[in-house]
Design a protein around this motif. Structure first.
Motif, short mmCIF file in Angstrom:
data_model
loop_
_atom_site.label_atom_id
_atom_site.label_comp_id
_atom_site.label_asym_id
_atom_site.label_seq_id
_atom_site.Cartn_x
_atom_site.Cartn_y
_atom_site.Cartn_z
N GLY A 130 0.81 -1.21 0.00
CA GLY A 130 0.00 0.00 0.00
C GLY A 130 0.85 1.26 0.00
O GLY A 130 2.05 1.24 0.27
N LYS A 131 0.21 2.36 -0.30
CA LYS A 131 0.90 3.65 -0.33
C LYS A 131 1.22 4.09 1.09
O LYS A 131 0.40 3.97 1.99
N ASP A 132 2.42 4.64 1.27
CA ASP A 132 2.68 5.33 2.52
C ASP A 132 2.44 6.82 2.31
O ASP A 132 2.06 7.26 1.23
N GLU A 133 2.66 7.59 3.34
CA GLU A 133 2.35 9.02 3.27
C GLU A 133 3.22 9.74 2.25
O GLU A 133 2.78 10.70 1.60
N VAL A 134 4.46 9.29 2.11
CA VAL A 134 5.36 9.95 1.16
C VAL A 134 4.90 9.71 -0.27
O VAL A 134 4.89 10.64 -1.09
N VAL A 135 4.49 8.49 -0.59
CA VAL A 135 3.99 8.19 -1.93
C VAL A 135 2.78 9.04 -2.25
O VAL A 135 2.65 9.60 -3.35
N THR A 136 1.88 9.17 -1.28
CA THR A 136 0.70 10.02 -1.48
C THR A 136 1.11 11.46 -1.77
O THR A 136 0.55 12.11 -2.66
N CYS A 137 2.11 11.96 -1.04
CA CYS A 137 2.59 13.32 -1.27
C CYS A 137 3.22 13.46 -2.65
O CYS A 137 3.01 14.47 -3.35
N ILE A 138 4.00 12.47 -3.06
CA ILE A 138 4.63 12.50 -4.39
C ILE A 138 3.57 12.64 -5.47
O ILE A 138 3.68 13.46 -6.38
N GLU A 139 2.52 11.83 -5.37
CA GLU A 139 1.44 11.88 -6.36
C GLU A 139 0.78 13.24 -6.38
O GLU A 139 0.53 13.82 -7.46
N LYS A 140 0.47 13.76 -5.21
CA LYS A 140 -0.25 15.04 -5.13
C LYS A 140 0.62 16.22 -5.54
O LYS A 140 0.10 17.27 -5.94
N MET A 141 1.93 16.07 -5.44
CA MET A 141 2.84 17.14 -5.88
C MET A 141 3.09 17.11 -7.38
O MET A 141 3.11 18.14 -8.05
N MET A 142 3.25 15.91 -7.94
CA MET A 142 3.67 15.80 -9.34
C MET A 142 2.51 15.88 -10.33
O MET A 142 2.64 16.49 -11.39
N MET A 143 1.39 15.28 -9.99
CA MET A 143 0.31 15.21 -10.97
C MET A 143 -0.27 16.58 -11.35
O MET A 143 -0.53 16.82 -12.54
N PRO A 144 -0.45 17.52 -10.43
CA PRO A 144 -0.92 18.84 -10.86
C PRO A 144 0.06 19.58 -11.76
O PRO A 144 -0.33 20.53 -12.47
N GLN A 145 1.33 19.16 -11.75
CA GLN A 145 2.34 19.79 -12.60
C GLN A 145 2.47 19.07 -13.94
O GLN A 145 3.40 19.33 -14.70
N HIS A 146 1.53 18.17 -14.22
CA HIS A 146 1.45 17.45 -15.49
C HIS A 146 2.60 16.47 -15.72
O HIS A 146 2.95 16.17 -16.86
N PHE A 147 3.19 15.99 -14.63
CA PHE A 147 4.07 14.84 -14.77
C PHE A 147 3.19 13.64 -15.09
O PHE A 147 2.05 13.54 -14.64
N SER A 148 3.74 12.72 -15.86
CA SER A 148 2.94 11.60 -16.34
C SER A 148 2.79 10.51 -15.28
O SER A 148 3.51 10.47 -14.28
N TYR A 149 1.86 9.62 -15.55
CA TYR A 149 1.68 8.43 -14.72
C TYR A 149 2.99 7.67 -14.59
O TYR A 149 3.35 7.20 -13.51
N ARG A 150 3.72 7.57 -15.71
CA ARG A 150 5.00 6.87 -15.69
C ARG A 150 6.01 7.61 -14.82
O ARG A 150 6.77 6.98 -14.07
N ASP A 151 6.04 8.93 -14.89
CA ASP A 151 6.94 9.71 -14.05
C ASP A 151 6.66 9.47 -12.58
O ASP A 151 7.58 9.26 -11.77
N VAL A 152 5.38 9.52 -12.22
CA VAL A 152 5.01 9.30 -10.82
C VAL A 152 5.40 7.89 -10.38
O VAL A 152 5.90 7.69 -9.27
#
Length: 298
Positions: free
Chosen positions: A182-204
């Motif tokens: 499962g996701k830990d808190e850091v992974v959740t933060c990475i997703e929420k930081m990168m996705m609004p900046q239009h980094f791709s699913y692969r990047d995340v």
């Protein structure tokens, strides 16, 4: 007209969408509606191939050989009888169990020495990719990095000087974490930081892999997940060598974490994982292209 044919051929079959990493055709097959749904699903199986023409058999059927895998197959090709095929390399999408090719293909005349050099370059990029995906086949490599294959072939055909692939890595025996934890808190933060900046699913996904690799080596508690996430994002951006974000811009992107904190955790992560420029464990397609362009310009 050729530009748009090339664009749609690439976009529909090869491009990976930012949100789900699927090709547009795969995305449509899953969510769209068509009275030809069976055909759509069959087209989703099409793969990009770079191949030579070995001989004409009959009725426009040609014996072809995959340039990377050496696999042979027979295709009906849109070639004229007087077309010289001796030094011909064709790139296009094959489907229906490798018996048919899409109408739009690109043909390149490349002499033997140029083909040899191109094959060597593609093999080296494939080996770089294999560190990231140890079980990846050459077909997987082409599917993941279609623009690398397309650009290298184009440059070889048009006499652009390709430099020697002199990238080296100290990464050995890398085994990606394939556990479905499962996701830990850091992974959740990475997703929420990168996705609004239009980094791709692969990047995340690759940035998340970087964090998991680090956290497997770091047993201390994580009191500030957003700070650690910012260090992951900083390292991911720097190692790919594609983006021109300043450290302060990255700190702002990462919920305005203090710049000193970002630099501190980024240095810790980089040192622990011994990160390299274009690190093969986490390099995306844009990073591969930067490697290629740097070699071309050398």
């Amino acid at each position: 007209e050729e530009f748009w044919q090339t664009f749609w051929d690439y976009f529909l079959f090869d491009y990976h969408l930012i949100r789900d990493d699927k090709t547009p055709l795969e995305h449509f097959a899953d969510l769209g509606e068509s009275q030809y749904q069976a055909l759509v699903k069959e087209l989703c199986k099409a793969r990009l191939a770079l191949f030579t023409v070995e001989e004409l058999q009959d009725d426009d059927l040609y014996l072809c050989r995959d340039f990377l895998t050496d696999e042979s197959f027979v295709l009906n090709l849109p070639l004229t009888e007087d077309m010289e095929t001796k030094d011909l390399l064709i790139i296009g999408h094959i489907f229906y169990n490798k018996t048919m090719v899409m109408n739009y293909v690109r043909c390149f005349q490349i002499p033997k020495i140029g083909r040899k050099r191109l094959k060597e370059q593609l093999e080296k990029f494939y080996q770089w990719y294999k560190i990231q995906e140890p079980n990846g086949t050459k077909e997987d490599f082409v599917a993941r990095h279609p623009m690398v294959v397309r650009r290298l072939t184009y440059y070889s055909a048009h006499s652009f000087q390709l430099g020697t692939f002199n990238y080296q890595t100290k990464v050995q025996d890398y085994i990606p974490d394939s556990s479905a934890t499962g996701k830990d808190e850091v992974v959740t933060c990475i997703e929420k930081m990168m996705m609004p900046q239009h980094f791709s699913y692969r990047d995340v996904s690759l940035a998340t892999r970087l964090w998991k690799d680090f956290s497997a080596l770091e047993t201390n508690a994580i009191p500030s997940p957003e700070v650690w996430a910012s260090g992951v994002v900083e390292n991911y951006i720097r190692l790919n060598g594609v983006y021109n974000y300043s450290p302060q811009s990255i700190a702002n992107m990462c919920w305005h974490v203090p710049l000193t904190s970002l630099r501190s955790v980024a240095a810790t992560i980089k040192d622990k994982l011994k990160l390299e420029t274009h690190d093969p464990r986490y390099c995306n397609e844009e990073g591969f292209l930067m490697m290629m362009f740097a070699e071309k310009l050398n």
